[in-house]
Write a protein that holds these residues in place. Structure first.
Motif, PDB file in Angstrom:
ATOM      1  N   LEU A 210      76.729 -28.362  12.695  1.00  0.00           N
ATOM      2  CA  LEU A 210      76.972 -27.840  14.313  1.00  0.00           C
ATOM      3  C   LEU A 210      76.202 -28.035  14.840  1.00  0.00           C
ATOM      4  CD1 LEU A 210      80.118 -25.337  14.526  1.00  0.00           C
ATOM      5  CD2 LEU A 210      80.574 -27.694  14.411  1.00  0.00           C
ATOM      6  N   ARG A 221      80.958 -28.473  20.256  1.00  0.00           N
ATOM      7  CA  ARG A 221      80.962 -28.961  19.506  1.00  0.00           C
ATOM      8  C   ARG A 221      82.608 -28.212  18.271  1.00  0.00           C
ATOM      9  NH1 ARG A 221      75.823 -32.056  16.704  1.00  0.00           N
ATOM     10  NH2 ARG A 221      75.422 -32.734  19.400  1.00  0.00           N
ATOM     11  N   THR A 225      85.214 -30.009  15.785  1.00  0.00           N
ATOM     12  CA  THR A 225      85.411 -29.823  14.351  1.00  0.00           C
ATOM     13  C   THR A 225      86.335 -29.067  14.058  1.00  0.00           C
ATOM     14  OG1 THR A 225      82.811 -30.101  14.834  1.00  0.00           O
ATOM     15  CG2 THR A 225      83.533 -28.925  12.325  1.00  0.00           C
ATOM     16  N   LEU A 257      87.752 -30.514   9.901  1.00  0.00           N
ATOM     17  CA  LEU A 257      87.007 -30.110   8.702  1.00  0.00           C
ATOM     18  C   LEU A 257      86.967 -30.878   7.091  1.00  0.00           C
ATOM     19  CD1 LEU A 257      84.978 -28.007   9.079  1.00  0.00           C
ATOM     20  CD2 LEU A 257      86.807 -26.218   7.630  1.00  0.00           C
ATOM     21  N   MET A 260      85.655 -33.906   6.812  1.00  0.00           N
ATOM     22  CA  MET A 260      84.777 -34.106   6.326  1.00  0.00           C
ATOM     23  C   MET A 260      83.913 -33.865   5.068  1.00  0.00           C
ATOM     24  SD  MET A 260      83.172 -32.421  10.168  1.00  0.00           S
ATOM     25  CE  MET A 260      81.204 -32.090  10.665  1.00  0.00           C
TER      26      MET A 260
END
Ligand SMILES: Nc1ncnc2c1ncn2[C@@H]1O[C@H](COP(=O)(O)OP(=O)(O)OP(=O)(O)O)[C@@H](O)[C@H]1O
Length: 327
Positions: A210, A221, A225, A257, A260
């Motif tokens: 971040l 952010r 996220t 998350l 990612m």
């Protein structure tokens, strides 16, 4: 200072300048942190003493834990300066990650996170909040083991004399927990576990999770996220000074998350998402994180981490706040 031969400068930040130095009496390499203002003639002496004593007392409380850098001494010199002498450890995790330029495999990240969480668990048990955990403040020793340093922002909280409100602009921006970004002054040790979640993500991704450019960009952010619903449902949310910010009213997609970190095991993701829970009351504490299957099921694989033995040695040393301080 005459006992120490100054070698090169190794760091400089808000609270002071850190030098690599040689202890002339023993030949040992040490790190000397001269607190900002110390010896340069323009400081307020009482404030300097207070800062020195607080940083030294927090370090001293944690002394003996293998994942916390060791305080050797704290001095005031004749000129009214003040400095801390610590074991020298290096490089920092930030430097290692920069030089390495690629992510750590999951098993390595788990070994490193186990050490960091155990250091955090121990300091939190003692009522110490670090409040500036980030890769620059985690050092790697010659065996590849980690040590937390820079207690310049730390303070005693629960169990000590201090009670909220605490200062809110603490923790370097990229690692700052959402409740801090929203102005909370009644936070707890989970501001440190959020920062550890950011560090875990960085170890696994090889880049900061971040990297905000301002407080509001950082909050944006965070919400983009890990989602915002969790935070706005929190009963404490409406008391936060920035709860009325337009950023909090905007509708957000759910957490990204998992996408990612697609190759992270389910057990690893359980820890990562638990550390990065937006709502502080749903965020894992360091002790809780260490009890999750990612760590417990891997006990033998990470057998090079004798946490129980370290814990025993550490506990026995707690309480001697003054014996390394020669102020
Ligand atoms: N004992 C040590 N051994 C080796 N390097 C150290 C040690 N202590 C600190 N450092 C390095 O020096 C840097 C700056 O030290 P420190 O963080 O204590 O100062 P600071 O003024 O509080 O910095 P900042 O404002 O960036 O947090 C650290 O980030 C770390 O990389």
């Amino acid at each position: 200072m005459e006992h120490y031969e100054r070698l090169e400068k190794i760091g400089e930040g808000a609270s002071g300048v850190v030098y690599k130095a040689r202890d002339r009496r023993t030949g040992a390499t040490v790190a000397v942190k001269r607190l900002r203002g110390g010896g340069f003639g323009d400081h307020d002496g009482s404030r300097l003493s207070e800062d020195l004593l607080r940083e030294a007392a927090c370090l001293e409380a944690c002394r003996g834990h293998p994942s916390v850098v060791e305080l050797r001494a704290a001095h005031r010199d004749g000129a009214g300066g003040a400095f801390l002498v610590m074991e020298y450890v290096g490089p920092s995790v930030a430097q290692v990650m920069r030089e390495r330029g690629r992510p750590f495999p999951e098993a390595d990240a788990r070994r490193l996170m186990r050490q960091l969480l155990d250091g955090a668990r121990a300091m939190h048990d003692l009522g110490v909040l670090h409040r500036d955990l980030k890769p620059d403040n985690v050092l790697v020793d010659a065996h590849g083991d980690l040590k937390i340093c820079d207690f310049g922002m730390s303070r005693f909280a629960a169990g000590g004399a201090a009670t909220p409100p605490y200062t809110s602009p603490v923790v370097t921006l990229w690692y700052r927990a959402p409740e801090l970004l929203l102005g909370s002054t009644e936070y707890d040790a989970r501001v440190d576990t959020w920062a550890l979640g950011c560090i875990m993500a960085e170890l696994l991704a090889g880049a900061p999770l971040l990297p905000g450019r301002s407080e509001m960009d950082q909050l944006n952010r965070v919400f983009d996220t890990v989602g915002a619903d969790d935070m706005t449902d929190w009963p404490g949310f409406c008391r936060l000074p920035r709860a009325g910010s337009p950023l909090c009213q905007r509708s957000r997609p759910p957490s990204r998350l998992r996408e990612m970190f697609p190759s992270l095991s389910a057990a690893g993701f359980d820890v990562l998402s638990g550390l990065l829970a937006c709502r502080p009351d749903r965020r894992l504490t360091a002790a809780e994180a260490l009890r999750r299957p990612w760590f417990t099921d891997a006990e033998s694989a990470d057998a090079d981490q004798p946490l129980n033995a370290c814990g025993g040695r550490f506990t026995a040393r707690v309480g001697g706040v003054a014996d390394a301080i020669v102020v």
